[in-house]
Motif scaffolding. Sequence first.
Motif, PDB file in Angstrom:
ATOM      1  N   PRO A   1       0.813  -1.219   0.000  1.00  0.00           N
ATOM      2  CA  PRO A   1       0.000   0.000   0.000  1.00  0.00           C
ATOM      3  C   PRO A   1       0.846   1.268   0.000  1.00  0.00           C
ATOM      4  N   LEU A   2       2.026   1.217   0.618  1.00  0.00           N
ATOM      5  CA  LEU A   2       2.918   2.376   0.616  1.00  0.00           C
ATOM      6  C   LEU A   2       3.364   2.711  -0.803  1.00  0.00           C
ATOM      7  N   ALA A   3       3.766   1.701  -1.574  1.00  0.00           N
ATOM      8  CA  ALA A   3       4.168   1.946  -2.961  1.00  0.00           C
ATOM      9  C   ALA A   3       3.010   2.528  -3.758  1.00  0.00           C
ATOM     10  N   PHE A   4       1.801   2.063  -3.483  1.00  0.00           N
ATOM     11  CA  PHE A   4       0.628   2.586  -4.188  1.00  0.00           C
ATOM     12  C   PHE A   4       0.396   4.051  -3.823  1.00  0.00           C
ATOM     13  N   VAL A   5       0.574   4.401  -2.560  1.00  0.00           N
ATOM     14  CA  VAL A   5       0.421   5.802  -2.150  1.00  0.00           C
ATOM     15  C   VAL A   5       1.422   6.689  -2.894  1.00  0.00           C
ATOM     16  N   LEU A   6       2.664   6.230  -2.993  1.00  0.00           N
ATOM     17  CA  LEU A   6       3.671   7.018  -3.702  1.00  0.00           C
ATOM     18  C   LEU A   6       3.366   7.085  -5.197  1.00  0.00           C
ATOM     19  N   LEU A   7       2.776   6.033  -5.759  1.00  0.00           N
ATOM     20  CA  LEU A   7       2.321   6.094  -7.151  1.00  0.00           C
ATOM     21  C   LEU A   7       1.260   7.173  -7.306  1.00  0.00           C
ATOM     22  N   LEU A   8       0.333   7.262  -6.360  1.00  0.00           N
ATOM     23  CA  LEU A   8      -0.686   8.305  -6.402  1.00  0.00           C
ATOM     24  C   LEU A   8      -0.048   9.691  -6.375  1.00  0.00           C
ATOM     25  N   VAL A   9       0.962   9.853  -5.522  1.00  0.00           N
ATOM     26  CA  VAL A   9       1.638  11.145  -5.410  1.00  0.00           C
ATOM     27  C   VAL A   9       2.299  11.523  -6.732  1.00  0.00           C
ATOM     28  N   VAL A  10       3.010  10.585  -7.333  1.00  0.00           N
ATOM     29  CA  VAL A  10       3.705  10.859  -8.594  1.00  0.00           C
ATOM     30  C   VAL A  10       2.704  11.187  -9.698  1.00  0.00           C
ATOM     31  N   LEU A  11       1.637  10.393  -9.811  1.00  0.00           N
ATOM     32  CA  LEU A  11       0.645  10.644 -10.847  1.00  0.00           C
ATOM     33  C   LEU A  11      -0.092  11.959 -10.607  1.00  0.00           C
ATOM     34  N   ALA A  12      -0.291  12.320  -9.341  1.00  0.00           N
ATOM     35  CA  ALA A  12      -0.923  13.604  -9.046  1.00  0.00           C
ATOM     36  C   ALA A  12      -0.047  14.760  -9.508  1.00  0.00           C
ATOM     37  N   GLY A  13       1.263  14.668  -9.225  1.00  0.00           N
ATOM     38  CA  GLY A  13       2.173  15.724  -9.659  1.00  0.00           C
ATOM     39  C   GLY A  13       2.242  15.837 -11.166  1.00  0.00           C
ATOM     40  N   ILE A  14       2.305  14.686 -11.854  1.00  0.00           N
ATOM     41  CA  ILE A  14       2.348  14.708 -13.320  1.00  0.00           C
ATOM     42  C   ILE A  14       1.015  15.176 -13.884  1.00  0.00           C
ATOM     43  N   GLY A  15      -0.085  14.763 -13.225  1.00  0.00           N
ATOM     44  CA  GLY A  15      -1.411  15.162 -13.689  1.00  0.00           C
ATOM     45  C   GLY A  15      -1.615  16.666 -13.668  1.00  0.00           C
ATOM     46  N   VAL A  16      -1.094  17.331 -12.636  1.00  0.00           N
ATOM     47  CA  VAL A  16      -1.198  18.790 -12.583  1.00  0.00           C
ATOM     48  C   VAL A  16      -0.436  19.414 -13.750  1.00  0.00           C
ATOM     49  N   ALA A  17       0.732  18.859 -14.042  1.00  0.00           N
ATOM     50  CA  ALA A  17       1.513  19.394 -15.162  1.00  0.00           C
ATOM     51  C   ALA A  17       0.817  19.158 -16.492  1.00  0.00           C
ATOM     52  N   ARG A  18       0.050  18.092 -16.624  1.00  0.00           N
ATOM     53  CA  ARG A  18      -0.659  17.754 -17.864  1.00  0.00           C
ATOM     54  C   ARG A  18      -2.165  17.952 -17.710  1.00  0.00           C
ATOM     55  N   ARG A  19      -2.576  18.951 -16.962  1.00  0.00           N
ATOM     56  CA  ARG A  19      -3.985  19.150 -16.652  1.00  0.00           C
ATOM     57  C   ARG A  19      -4.843  19.493 -17.871  1.00  0.00           C
TER      58      ARG A  19
ATOM     59  N   LEU B   1       5.686  17.431  -9.140  1.00  0.00           N
ATOM     60  CA  LEU B   1       5.894  16.221  -8.354  1.00  0.00           C
ATOM     61  C   LEU B   1       6.438  16.561  -6.967  1.00  0.00           C
ATOM     62  N   PHE B   2       7.341  17.519  -6.906  1.00  0.00           N
ATOM     63  CA  PHE B   2       7.971  17.860  -5.623  1.00  0.00           C
ATOM     64  C   PHE B   2       6.989  18.524  -4.650  1.00  0.00           C
ATOM     65  N   PRO B   3       6.168  19.498  -5.094  1.00  0.00           N
ATOM     66  CA  PRO B   3       5.151  20.018  -4.175  1.00  0.00           C
ATOM     67  C   PRO B   3       4.143  18.951  -3.738  1.00  0.00           C
ATOM     68  N   ALA B   4       3.776  18.048  -4.662  1.00  0.00           N
ATOM     69  CA  ALA B   4       2.832  16.987  -4.303  1.00  0.00           C
ATOM     70  C   ALA B   4       3.430  16.072  -3.235  1.00  0.00           C
ATOM     71  N   TYR B   5       4.691  15.749  -3.396  1.00  0.00           N
ATOM     72  CA  TYR B   5       5.343  14.883  -2.409  1.00  0.00           C
ATOM     73  C   TYR B   5       5.499  15.604  -1.073  1.00  0.00           C
ATOM     74  N   GLY B   6       5.831  16.890  -1.110  1.00  0.00           N
ATOM     75  CA  GLY B   6       5.920  17.658   0.120  1.00  0.00           C
ATOM     76  C   GLY B   6       4.596  17.691   0.865  1.00  0.00           C
ATOM     77  N   ALA B   7       3.486  17.859   0.120  1.00  0.00           N
ATOM     78  CA  ALA B   7       2.166  17.864   0.748  1.00  0.00           C
ATOM     79  C   ALA B   7       1.855  16.507   1.374  1.00  0.00           C
ATOM     80  N   ALA B   8       2.233  15.434   0.689  1.00  0.00           N
ATOM     81  CA  ALA B   8       2.012  14.091   1.237  1.00  0.00           C
ATOM     82  C   ALA B   8       2.810  13.882   2.519  1.00  0.00           C
ATOM     83  N   CYS B   9       4.032  14.388   2.552  1.00  0.00           N
ATOM     84  CA  CYS B   9       4.854  14.270   3.761  1.00  0.00           C
ATOM     85  C   CYS B   9       4.240  15.042   4.918  1.00  0.00           C
ATOM     86  N   LEU B  10       3.766  16.240   4.647  1.00  0.00           N
ATOM     87  CA  LEU B  10       3.133  17.044   5.698  1.00  0.00           C
ATOM     88  C   LEU B  10       1.879  16.357   6.235  1.00  0.00           C
ATOM     89  N   ALA B  11       1.071  15.804   5.329  1.00  0.00           N
ATOM     90  CA  ALA B  11      -0.140  15.115   5.762  1.00  0.00           C
ATOM     91  C   ALA B  11       0.202  13.890   6.604  1.00  0.00           C
TER      92      ALA B  11
END
Length: 525
Positions: free
Chosen positions: A171-189, A255-265
């Motif tokens: 589940p941890l790897a899946f969470v990080l996949l979500l984070v990466v796809l979220a960061g890329i998704g914003v760039a390709r919105r 990707l980096f802001p998305a990962y930072g937000a995940a770390c804060l949460a």
Amino acid sequence: MTSQTLLCPPSGRDVPREAILAAVTAAAVATLLVCVGPPGTDLAAHVYQRTLFLQHGLTFWNNFWYAGRYSFVTYSLLYYPLAALLGINVLAVSTIAAAALAFTVVCWRQWGSAARWSSRVFAVTWAGTVVVAMFPFVLGAAFALLALWAAQGRHLRRLAVLSLLSLAASPLAFVLLLVVLAGIGVARRADRRLLVRVGVILGALCLIEIVLLRLFPSPGYYPFATGELVAALAFCALGTALTWRNERTKTIRYLFPAYGAACLASYAIPSALGENIDRLRYLAIPVAVLVLSLRNWRPRAVSGLALLLAFLWNVTPLAASFAHARSDPAAQAAYWTPAIRYLKAHLSPDYRVEAVDTVGHWDAVYLPEAGIPLARGWFRQDDFPQNAVLYGRLGPHTYASWLRRLGVGYVVLTDAPPDYSARAEEKLVESGRLPLRLVLRTGELRVYAVRSPQSIITRPGTYRLAINASPYWQTTSGCVTTGRGGVILLHAHSAGTIHLSFDLSAAGAVRAITGVSSSCASKRT
């Protein structure tokens, strides 16, 4: 409507060659570490869980660790069956090679030859995860990288299957996949149709995980040290600064802001995730090399500093794990044989054992394999809140109360270096200020009997069982409720033998999802 994919992949003739080179390199380095390196930090957990699967199959409850805990279903449904089939080492080398291949393909299709050194560095550094032996996560990460490859080519069915496999493996790897796809998704919105379809797939998988967490709830949480949060946020801030106004890095800009937000949460909300979210640090060097390559390593001074910081963040836990594993003499079964022999001859079923934890955590393998239940085990998140007292200021009264509360009859202390959570415990046991009696001493270990111990089952009529409660516990008579501290209260309505069993029933699932416990009044005869 744009035709761009999530990662906007260009093609390249060198992709197959580079991908094969990365996979072979990663497999070679991983094999070398497996053969000549010390056992990884988490290896003990996987050795025991694999043995548990081989002996009992996909069982969902284990009474030999942490006064009872859910097994497999809350950690990895996929890894241990595969490890039982292929072996831990073969599976580790294979998944590391697969991850290196997928990482290379994704990066080369996106950035071409600019990703050359990043993919090659990834092959070497990712193989270093053998040193920490976080193998379920490595398996989940391989599926996550393959899922990114599928997303890159708009293969949504493949994306769904690979994402599901990532979730089942880790589940941890899946969470990080979500984070990466979220960061890329914003760039390709701009590609909204594709983003919606991907979002529906991932949302459905998130719902599956939420249902599983409701069906198999756990009060445990993994602590997140403030210093580790600061390091992760520094990585995110530096990555954001280096990618923000560079056209070549726009795909991973968010990707980096998305990962930072995940770390804060993860820091703000206590959960089993906790500090585990920082496992992207094991990609810090290849990610830094990729970003700096896309910037042509300019400005030089900033690039050098960024690479140094990424190197330190990436390598520090690997070096620490390597050093600790080399200093642990307790990895061999023979080391524990005297204690096992004594405990099997003297330990009553009314009690469990506390093994003062070592850096390699091999007590969590050899004692349970011999049928000796432990007060602890080796999943850090299961220590909290049940065993949180061991991590703070530990006095004789607090420790003695903890032993009695968990039904501990014997304490095993070794001369192996202790885990950081056991340093205060080791000193206290050696101090002579506890109600303990030395009953066995060998060259490597000592066994102490607890004076006037409290058994696992106490309170006639309404029995307190020092076993963690679950909605799936069933009795042949009487009823089960949850007592103070999350343990089982068994209410016996009449004299006689009562059988208690763990049963994955529909009624238990309803109680787990709704949070409504069973009523003793309705079960009186």
